[in-house]
Motif scaffolding. Sequence first.
Motif, PDB file in Angstrom:
ATOM      1  N   VAL A 227      12.489  12.148  18.535  1.00 48.53           N
ATOM      2  CA  VAL A 227      13.346  11.886  17.385  1.00 48.53           C
ATOM      3  C   VAL A 227      12.537  11.673  16.118  1.00 48.53           C
ATOM      4  CG1 VAL A 227      15.066  10.309  16.398  1.00 48.53           C
ATOM      5  CG2 VAL A 227      15.180  10.933  18.829  1.00 48.53           C
ATOM      6  N   GLN A 228      11.518  10.818  16.192  1.00 44.68           N
ATOM      7  CA  GLN A 228      10.713  10.465  15.019  1.00 44.68           C
ATOM      8  C   GLN A 228       9.244  10.420  15.412  1.00 44.68           C
ATOM      9  OE1 GLN A 228      11.721   6.666  13.298  1.00 44.68           O
ATOM     10  NE2 GLN A 228      10.250   6.817  11.635  1.00 44.68           N
ATOM     11  N   GLY A 229       8.378  10.922  14.532  1.00 42.74           N
ATOM     12  CA  GLY A 229       6.953  10.909  14.811  1.00 42.74           C
ATOM     13  C   GLY A 229       6.587  11.891  15.913  1.00 42.74           C
ATOM     14  N   ARG A 230       5.326  11.843  16.292  1.00 43.92           N
ATOM     15  CA  ARG A 230       4.821  12.758  17.320  1.00 43.92           C
ATOM     16  C   ARG A 230       4.239  11.974  18.499  1.00 43.92           C
ATOM     17  NH1 ARG A 230       0.113  15.196  14.672  1.00 43.92           N
ATOM     18  NH2 ARG A 230       0.051  13.064  13.832  1.00 43.92           N
ATOM     19  N   LYS A 231       4.351  12.579  19.673  1.00 35.68           N
ATOM     20  CA  LYS A 231       3.747  12.014  20.877  1.00 35.68           C
ATOM     21  C   LYS A 231       2.941  13.097  21.583  1.00 35.68           C
ATOM     22  CE  LYS A 231       6.741   8.184  22.300  1.00 35.68           C
ATOM     23  NZ  LYS A 231       7.670   7.717  23.356  1.00 35.68           N
ATOM     24  N   LYS A 232       1.789  12.675  22.080  1.00 33.90           N
ATOM     25  CA  LYS A 232       0.952  13.608  22.823  1.00 33.90           C
ATOM     26  C   LYS A 232       1.126  13.372  24.318  1.00 33.90           C
ATOM     27  CE  LYS A 232      -3.628  15.732  22.686  1.00 33.90           C
ATOM     28  NZ  LYS A 232      -4.936  15.745  21.983  1.00 33.90           N
ATOM     29  N   TRP A 233       1.398  14.455  25.032  1.00 31.78           N
ATOM     30  CA  TRP A 233       1.639  14.404  26.469  1.00 31.78           C
ATOM     31  C   TRP A 233       0.499  15.091  27.216  1.00 31.78           C
ATOM     32  CZ3 TRP A 233       6.211  12.932  29.337  1.00 31.78           C
ATOM     33  CH2 TRP A 233       7.213  12.340  28.547  1.00 31.78           C
ATOM     34  N   TYR A 234      -0.008  14.418  28.232  1.00 34.88           N
ATOM     35  CA  TYR A 234      -0.945  15.021  29.174  1.00 34.88           C
ATOM     36  C   TYR A 234      -0.211  15.092  30.514  1.00 34.88           C
ATOM     37  CZ  TYR A 234      -4.637  13.750  25.805  1.00 34.88           C
ATOM     38  OH  TYR A 234      -5.409  13.613  24.676  1.00 34.88           O
ATOM     39  N   LEU A 235      -0.038  16.295  31.042  1.00 34.42           N
ATOM     40  CA  LEU A 235       0.720  16.471  32.280  1.00 34.42           C
ATOM     41  C   LEU A 235      -0.155  17.138  33.334  1.00 34.42           C
ATOM     42  CD1 LEU A 235       2.938  17.649  29.741  1.00 34.42           C
ATOM     43  CD2 LEU A 235       4.351  16.628  31.531  1.00 34.42           C
ATOM     44  N   PHE A 236       0.015  16.709  34.598  1.00 32.86           N
ATOM     45  CA  PHE A 236      -0.782  17.227  35.700  1.00 32.86           C
ATOM     46  C   PHE A 236       0.149  17.622  36.847  1.00 32.86           C
ATOM     47  CE2 PHE A 236      -3.235  14.162  33.325  1.00 32.86           C
ATOM     48  CZ  PHE A 236      -4.498  14.751  33.196  1.00 32.86           C
ATOM     49  N   PRO A 237      -0.107  18.766  37.476  1.00 30.56           N
ATOM     50  CA  PRO A 237       0.766  19.213  38.572  1.00 30.56           C
ATOM     51  C   PRO A 237       0.634  18.339  39.811  1.00 30.56           C
ATOM     52  CG  PRO A 237      -1.148  20.657  38.354  1.00 30.56           C
ATOM     53  CD  PRO A 237      -1.178  19.722  37.175  1.00 30.56           C
ATOM     54  N   VAL A 238       1.592  18.483  40.704  1.00 31.65           N
ATOM     55  CA  VAL A 238       1.618  17.689  41.937  1.00 31.65           C
ATOM     56  C   VAL A 238       0.327  17.871  42.728  1.00 31.65           C
ATOM     57  CG1 VAL A 238       2.899  17.223  44.052  1.00 31.65           C
ATOM     58  CG2 VAL A 238       4.112  17.979  42.005  1.00 31.65           C
ATOM     59  N   GLY A 239      -0.201  19.088  42.682  1.00 30.80           N
ATOM     60  CA  GLY A 239      -1.415  19.381  43.444  1.00 30.80           C
ATOM     61  C   GLY A 239      -2.638  18.614  42.987  1.00 30.80           C
ATOM     62  N   ASP A 240      -2.549  17.973  41.820  1.00 31.15           N
ATOM     63  CA  ASP A 240      -3.684  17.199  41.310  1.00 31.15           C
ATOM     64  C   ASP A 240      -3.653  15.740  41.757  1.00 31.15           C
ATOM     65  OD1 ASP A 240      -4.846  19.303  40.059  1.00 31.15           O
ATOM     66  OD2 ASP A 240      -4.322  18.708  38.015  1.00 31.15           O
ATOM     67  N   THR A 241      -2.712  15.388  42.595  1.00 30.45           N
ATOM     68  CA  THR A 241      -2.586  13.990  43.028  1.00 30.45           C
ATOM     69  C   THR A 241      -3.896  13.447  43.589  1.00 30.45           C
ATOM     70  OG1 THR A 241      -0.214  14.199  43.487  1.00 30.45           O
ATOM     71  CG2 THR A 241      -1.388  12.425  44.613  1.00 30.45           C
ATOM     72  N   CYS A 242      -4.586  14.262  44.386  1.00 33.94           N
ATOM     73  CA  CYS A 242      -5.839  13.793  44.998  1.00 33.94           C
ATOM     74  C   CYS A 242      -6.938  13.587  43.965  1.00 33.94           C
ATOM     75  CB  CYS A 242      -6.292  14.786  46.071  1.00 33.94           C
ATOM     76  SG  CYS A 242      -6.554  16.465  45.462  1.00 33.94           S
ATOM     77  N   HIS A 243      -6.791  14.186  42.767  1.00 33.51           N
ATOM     78  CA  HIS A 243      -7.806  14.041  41.720  1.00 33.51           C
ATOM     79  C   HIS A 243      -7.488  12.895  40.759  1.00 33.51           C
ATOM     80  CE1 HIS A 243      -9.036  17.780  43.358  1.00 33.51           C
ATOM     81  NE2 HIS A 243      -8.214  18.540  42.678  1.00 33.51           N
ATOM     82  N   LEU A 244      -6.317  12.290  40.910  1.00 32.17           N
ATOM     83  CA  LEU A 244      -5.870  11.265  39.972  1.00 32.17           C
ATOM     84  C   LEU A 244      -5.945   9.854  40.541  1.00 32.17           C
ATOM     85  CD1 LEU A 244      -2.871  13.243  38.456  1.00 32.17           C
ATOM     86  CD2 LEU A 244      -4.996  12.643  37.308  1.00 32.17           C
ATOM     87  N   TYR A 245      -6.431   9.719  41.758  1.00 34.15           N
ATOM     88  CA  TYR A 245      -6.653   8.417  42.386  1.00 34.15           C
ATOM     89  C   TYR A 245      -5.393   7.546  42.303  1.00 34.15           C
ATOM     90  CZ  TYR A 245     -11.516   9.932  42.149  1.00 34.15           C
ATOM     91  OH  TYR A 245     -12.688  10.648  42.294  1.00 34.15           O
ATOM     92  N   PRO A 246      -4.344   7.934  43.041  1.00 30.99           N
ATOM     93  CA  PRO A 246      -3.066   7.206  42.970  1.00 30.99           C
ATOM     94  C   PRO A 246      -3.155   5.799  43.526  1.00 30.99           C
ATOM     95  CG  PRO A 246      -3.031   8.808  44.762  1.00 30.99           C
ATOM     96  CD  PRO A 246      -4.300   9.065  43.982  1.00 30.99           C
ATOM     97  N   THR A 247      -2.354   4.919  42.946  1.00 24.11           N
ATOM     98  CA  THR A 247      -2.278   3.537  43.421  1.00 24.11           C
ATOM     99  C   THR A 247      -0.859   3.013  43.232  1.00 24.11           C
ATOM    100  OG1 THR A 247      -3.146   1.288  43.139  1.00 24.11           O
ATOM    101  CG2 THR A 247      -2.996   2.643  41.159  1.00 24.11           C
ATOM    102  N   ARG A 248      -0.434   2.098  44.087  1.00 23.27           N
ATOM    103  CA  ARG A 248       0.860   1.433  43.931  1.00 23.27           C
ATOM    104  C   ARG A 248       0.688   0.006  43.430  1.00 23.27           C
ATOM    105  NH1 ARG A 248       5.337   4.457  45.377  1.00 23.27           N
ATOM    106  NH2 ARG A 248       6.219   2.951  43.912  1.00 23.27           N
TER     107      ARG A 248
END
Length: 480
Positions: A227-248
């Motif tokens: 709506v207002q201003g700009r936002k930068k998005w970084y998106l990664f596919p599902v296959g990158d889960t092992c490279h993103l070190y997931p945690t709960r």
Amino acid sequence: MCDSSFSGHVGTAVAVSSSDALNQPYLAVILFMLEKILVIICWHDLKSRKHTICTFKFCKSAMEPKPFTPEEARQILESLEKPAVFLDMTAGWPSLGWTAEHLAHVLGEKTVQFRVGKRQDDRKPLFETQCSYVEATVWEFLSWTKGQGPCPGPFSDFPRSEYWAYADYKYIAVLFQHKPAMFQDVPWSDFGFPGRNGRESTLWVGSDGANTPCHQDTYGCNLVLQVQGRKKWYLFPVGDTCHLYPTRIPYEESSVFSQVDITRPDMRRFPAFARARAHVVTLQPGQVLFVPRHWWHYVESLDPVTVSINSWIEMEADDTARVGEALTRTVVCALKTLPSPDNVDEWLNPTEVDVPTYGENLRDLSLAVQACTTRRGGDSSGPVKRDAQGLPKHSAPPAGPLQHCPPDVIPFGPHLVPVGQESADASLDEGPQSVNEEADKLTEVTGPRALSTNDLLEALVHPDVIALAAKLIVGRHGCG
């Protein structure tokens, strides 16, 4: 006084049409009523000149044809496998006028909670458990964003140069419950979801630097209107889960966090991140971003004030995912509530109001399985939005099934732009090539140490493990 350009446009429209009215009496009546309405609008303009002009512009834009019909947009969304940005689909949406200043007028003295984070460069994500929180009006927030020195009020302890603020995850149905007509300002029905509007949406208002840690939403796909201003998005596919070190940890229902600071990654601690494939886009006002199911994303505000609106769209695949979420909560709560020297961290996200007992979690897991069984056992009522317990929630009726577009015929062009993958940095592409190599590199950095509860949870509630466990549980209860 009514704006001269506004009244001039109106006068031209009436004049052009008046000649036809001589031969069509019914048109003359319509024009007469239109002129009366305009007089009333101009009178109200004395009180809210800006609002009147904006309203007229939105009404005018609403009559302009969209690049895609609702049916076409829905078909595209159901066919997209990667993020994409829709352009020119929101012309005429009143919500485009929901600037922070407008929201301040609407909300008045009503306060909202802002998450306040310190600008830092320590190569670690700033989770919500590490932030401060203040209750403030949008007016007070705007005053703080404009200040150069100390600011009195709720933000007095947070110098503008050192902190950012974010009113995130604000449910529009709750925030504007006193003005339900505003729900209609967000017509997601233009994307093929009849009846879906602001009631099923959330509002985000932030300052530059405000961010959401990289995470994966367990449920549905996502539509985001800037709506207002700009936002930068970084998106990664599902296959990158092992490279993103997931945690709960921190635990939040339906959110899997990454341990990596996406914009300033610590490659010694997280070497596999070098192989993550970031898709990057800067979202501009009026544009709508589509985030496919299970795509990881990190979002950061770029301008002094940003406003966006999003809606999570439920999907049939969410039924099994809710079983997985209920299972995750059962395991996390069971282990993190045990007496242990290492269970002293802030493991529960502020969005979670309490810690259910083991019995309550087991009950909710059973309900989620039963709901999944009912849905797949012949319930033809269509997808229903449910909570973590599998219980139905009020939701707009979904549109019927549509044929998918083959990937090679998705109409990319001036009105639909795919989010491109960011060029890989060759200097970072030195990650390990196997799980053992990754473990060896991490040991070199941190040294051997005793396992903690969080280490155990990283394995037990890893997304891949939970997906398999949920599938087994669901299968044994007759809906696999």
